[in-house]
Design a protein around this motif. Sequence first.
Motif, PDB file in Angstrom:
ATOM      1  N   LEU A   1      14.373  38.884 -10.671  1.00 15.14           N
ATOM      2  CA  LEU A   1      15.054  38.132 -11.712  1.00 15.14           C
ATOM      3  C   LEU A   1      16.344  38.876 -12.043  1.00 15.14           C
ATOM      4  N   LYS A   2      17.426  38.128 -12.224  1.00 14.03           N
ATOM      5  CA  LYS A   2      18.693  38.792 -12.553  1.00 14.03           C
ATOM      6  C   LYS A   2      19.145  38.407 -13.959  1.00 14.03           C
ATOM      7  N   ILE A   3      19.490  39.418 -14.742  1.00  8.29           N
ATOM      8  CA  ILE A   3      20.097  39.180 -16.056  1.00  8.29           C
ATOM      9  C   ILE A   3      21.538  39.660 -15.970  1.00  8.29           C
ATOM     10  N   ILE A   4      22.473  38.738 -16.205  1.00  4.80           N
ATOM     11  CA  ILE A   4      23.896  39.073 -16.011  1.00  4.80           C
ATOM     12  C   ILE A   4      24.703  38.684 -17.247  1.00  4.80           C
ATOM     13  N   PRO A   5      25.004  39.652 -18.121  1.00  7.42           N
ATOM     14  CA  PRO A   5      25.845  39.327 -19.283  1.00  7.42           C
ATOM     15  C   PRO A   5      27.290  39.078 -18.850  1.00  7.42           C
ATOM     16  N   LEU A   6      27.885  37.984 -19.320  1.00  9.58           N
ATOM     17  CA  LEU A   6      29.277  37.687 -18.968  1.00  9.58           C
ATOM     18  C   LEU A   6      30.218  37.860 -20.164  1.00  9.58           C
ATOM     19  N   GLY A   7      29.622  38.065 -21.342  1.00 11.67           N
ATOM     20  CA  GLY A   7      30.455  38.297 -22.521  1.00 11.67           C
ATOM     21  C   GLY A   7      29.596  38.766 -23.677  1.00 11.67           C
ATOM     22  N   GLY A   8      30.191  39.560 -24.584  1.00 13.27           N
ATOM     23  CA  GLY A   8      29.471  39.975 -25.788  1.00 13.27           C
ATOM     24  C   GLY A   8      28.771  41.314 -25.686  1.00 13.27           C
ATOM     25  N   LEU A   9      28.688  41.861 -24.483  1.00 14.33           N
ATOM     26  CA  LEU A   9      28.104  43.188 -24.335  1.00 14.33           C
ATOM     27  C   LEU A   9      29.241  44.164 -24.036  1.00 14.33           C
ATOM     28  N   GLY A  10      29.800  44.717 -25.120  1.00 17.29           N
ATOM     29  CA  GLY A  10      30.968  45.577 -24.982  1.00 17.29           C
ATOM     30  C   GLY A  10      32.094  45.094 -25.874  1.00 17.29           C
ATOM     31  N   GLU A  11      31.881  43.963 -26.544  1.00 18.50           N
ATOM     32  CA  GLU A  11      32.847  43.497 -27.534  1.00 18.50           C
ATOM     33  C   GLU A  11      32.098  42.647 -28.538  1.00 18.50           C
ATOM     34  N   PHE A  12      32.745  42.396 -29.693  1.00 23.23           N
ATOM     35  CA  PHE A  12      32.129  41.529 -30.685  1.00 23.23           C
ATOM     36  C   PHE A  12      32.685  40.137 -30.499  1.00 23.23           C
ATOM     37  N   GLY A  13      31.851  39.236 -29.990  1.00 26.60           N
ATOM     38  CA  GLY A  13      32.298  37.859 -29.775  1.00 26.60           C
ATOM     39  C   GLY A  13      32.020  37.427 -28.359  1.00 26.60           C
ATOM     40  N   MET A  14      32.398  36.200 -28.047  1.00 31.85           N
ATOM     41  CA  MET A  14      32.265  35.543 -26.733  1.00 31.85           C
ATOM     42  C   MET A  14      30.931  35.826 -26.032  1.00 31.85           C
ATOM     43  N   ASN A  15      29.837  35.626 -26.779  1.00 31.90           N
ATOM     44  CA  ASN A  15      28.515  35.853 -26.196  1.00 31.90           C
ATOM     45  C   ASN A  15      28.217  34.859 -25.083  1.00 31.90           C
ATOM     46  N   CYS A  16      27.760  35.382 -23.960  1.00 32.31           N
ATOM     47  CA  CYS A  16      27.462  34.525 -22.816  1.00 32.31           C
ATOM     48  C   CYS A  16      26.631  35.330 -21.824  1.00 32.31           C
ATOM     49  N   MET A  17      25.502  34.793 -21.416  1.00 27.76           N
ATOM     50  CA  MET A  17      24.639  35.539 -20.508  1.00 27.76           C
ATOM     51  C   MET A  17      24.019  34.599 -19.473  1.00 27.76           C
ATOM     52  N   ALA A  18      24.043  35.014 -18.211  1.00 28.36           N
ATOM     53  CA  ALA A  18      23.424  34.213 -17.154  1.00 28.36           C
ATOM     54  C   ALA A  18      22.074  34.824 -16.812  1.00 28.36           C
ATOM     55  N   ILE A  19      21.094  33.962 -16.569  1.00 23.87           N
ATOM     56  CA  ILE A  19      19.794  34.424 -16.096  1.00 23.87           C
ATOM     57  C   ILE A  19      19.497  33.683 -14.798  1.00 23.87           C
ATOM     58  N   ARG A  20      19.219  34.441 -13.745  1.00 19.16           N
ATOM     59  CA  ARG A  20      19.096  33.827 -12.431  1.00 19.16           C
ATOM     60  C   ARG A  20      17.775  34.177 -11.762  1.00 19.16           C
ATOM     61  N   TRP A  21      17.122  33.168 -11.222  1.00 18.03           N
ATOM     62  CA  TRP A  21      15.983  33.378 -10.342  1.00 18.03           C
ATOM     63  C   TRP A  21      16.281  32.601  -9.071  1.00 18.03           C
ATOM     64  N   GLU A  22      16.469  33.316  -7.978  1.00 14.63           N
ATOM     65  CA  GLU A  22      16.786  32.675  -6.695  1.00 14.63           C
ATOM     66  C   GLU A  22      17.975  31.707  -6.840  1.00 14.63           C
ATOM     67  N   ASP A  23      17.714  30.410  -6.653  1.00 16.48           N
ATOM     68  CA  ASP A  23      18.810  29.450  -6.670  1.00 16.48           C
ATOM     69  C   ASP A  23      18.932  28.669  -7.979  1.00 16.48           C
ATOM     70  N   ASP A  24      18.429  29.262  -9.046  1.00 19.13           N
ATOM     71  CA  ASP A  24      18.550  28.604 -10.345  1.00 19.13           C
ATOM     72  C   ASP A  24      19.145  29.556 -11.371  1.00 19.13           C
ATOM     73  N   ILE A  25      20.172  29.056 -12.051  1.00 16.92           N
ATOM     74  CA  ILE A  25      20.812  29.864 -13.104  1.00 16.92           C
ATOM     75  C   ILE A  25      20.802  29.071 -14.410  1.00 16.92           C
ATOM     76  N   ILE A  26      20.375  29.744 -15.493  1.00 18.93           N
ATOM     77  CA  ILE A  26      20.616  29.163 -16.815  1.00 18.93           C
ATOM     78  C   ILE A  26      21.549  30.105 -17.576  1.00 18.93           C
ATOM     79  N   VAL A  27      22.292  29.529 -18.506  1.00 17.66           N
ATOM     80  CA  VAL A  27      23.265  30.316 -19.263  1.00 17.66           C
ATOM     81  C   VAL A  27      22.890  30.251 -20.739  1.00 17.66           C
ATOM     82  N   ILE A  28      22.872  31.406 -21.393  1.00 12.64           N
ATOM     83  CA  ILE A  28      22.580  31.424 -22.828  1.00 12.64           C
ATOM     84  C   ILE A  28      23.854  31.719 -23.604  1.00 12.64           C
ATOM     85  N   ASP A  29      24.261  30.767 -24.426  1.00 15.24           N
ATOM     86  CA  ASP A  29      25.437  30.841 -25.288  1.00 15.24           C
ATOM     87  C   ASP A  29      26.753  30.844 -24.500  1.00 15.24           C
ATOM     88  N   ALA A  30      27.775  30.353 -25.144  1.00 15.87           N
ATOM     89  CA  ALA A  30      29.103  30.236 -24.519  1.00 15.87           C
ATOM     90  C   ALA A  30      30.130  30.393 -25.626  1.00 15.87           C
TER      91      ALA A  30
END
Length: 524
Positions: free
Chosen positions: A6-35
């Motif tokens: 399982l992959k957890i990939i933060p794209l925003g908000g980890l290292g700054e205050f704001g723009m929270n966005c995180m991808a969670i991936r299992w094989e060929d499926d990705i869901i995104v939490i917050d934008a």
Amino acid sequence: MQTKKLKIIPLGGLGEFGMNCMAIRWEDDIIVIDAGLMFPESELLGVDVVVPDISYLVENKALVRGILLTHGHEDHIGGLPWILQELKVPVYATEFTLAYVDGKLEEHKLTDQIELIEIQPKVKFTIGPFTIEPIRVTHSLVDCVALAIDTPVGVIIHTGDFKIDLSPPDGNPGYTPSEWSVKPRLDEIFSRTKKKLFFSCFSSSIYRIRIAFELAKAHGRKVAVIGRSMNESTEIAQDLGYLDIPPGLIIHPGQMKDFPSEKLLVMISGTQGEPMSALSRAAVDTHKQARIESGDTVVLSSRVIPGNEKSIFRVIDHLSRRDANVIYDDGSQGLIHVSGHGSQEEMRLLINLVRPKFFIPVHGDYRYLRKHAQVATETGAIGQAIVIEDGDVLELDKNTARKNGKVTAGRVLIDSGSSIDVVEDLVIKDRRTLSEDGIVLAVLAINKHTGKVERAPEVVMRGFGGADITEPARDVVMRSLDGLSPEERADYGMVKERVRVELKRFIQKTTGRRPLVMPVVMEI
Ligand SMILES: [Zn+2]
Ligand SMILES: [Zn+2]
């Protein structure tokens, strides 16, 4: 042996205050939490908003199944319009959050292209290999959820923003003080105020708005709502049943003149000194309806967000100049605001309730992530705390979690609220130079056929005292052109570069400034 991870990939908000966005991936499926979005720091001149770089999601477009939102704050949903322009995926959120999203889609003409799916606490739903259960949490906004995401290797609890409020105003269950705790002090202010009362809070703080309306009713004041975001929030909250406003309590701002000032409460947008907000305009007396008069009281029931101090205090100064009594959260005013975020005790309580194998701090600058990891470790209730940052790929199986590689992550700067106006770094650099050191234009008229300079070049300087060096600067331009061979002179790129370098050197030597130098070649 299971080799899939399982992959957890933060794209925003980890290292700054704001723009929270995180991808969670299992094989060929990705869901995104917050934008989310982030409001720019002052050094990003003229940039309106900052959103996460979603190159990773765009590269894997076909795999992205949806975006899940924890709650309706801008740092969690504000980046949606820009992200949805690239990814036409369904958005999952609670009813109240969706009401905000709806407004954004309309504004960006995306309504017909995006499917909105309402989710409810305790009602599970499935997206590909993920089964998600929203969990009710308390925060400064209503209808907020944490997400329990069941994956093939275990359950991820994404808390979203929360505090543990044991007596929240909506009855859905110390620590950060309860939302109710501001009411007694505000009640006092209402009793004491002789003239008009202006009340400003974050427009998304529905509980706070509700408290203000209740106090208005109790103290016999009519309520006028002024400002776009305050109106929008009041309407949504009323529609969805979070605000029960008795008939006749709200009046149109135009009717204010029909009531004595001691019978009026004005709910007004603009706690952060935003230049175009209703409160900022009222403070300089340019708002048609919100007139602030001597003896009126203005309550800012909010905190000073770091970075906004200057604009907020400017507004407070203007208000004071109009002889208004300004009450803001400076520590001396009693409890007029409480945070929507949990304190350390609440973090500890949550960690002890969940007892996770792996703990990943989210939402903030690096030092806070670090601190949060320490607090979690000290509880003794977790297996391991792992600090990751935007772009890190955290791979997990049932028993292990480790960082493995990086994806593109970063900030995208947006100008004037349009998707086309993504601002390049170079532009920011130019703007900084312009604001600090001014600009020099050198206009050359070159004969296309002979390659000769037809007229003496024009040199225009702005942003620094340059009148006395205009003449010598023209000579510098002429001399630098003389030094070029006919061939070089036929290449305008080369002409411009030569003029730029010589002029820059000259101005720096004579004035010590480093302005933006722009040679312009006109062919005649
Ligand atoms: Zn929030
Ligand atoms: Zn947040």
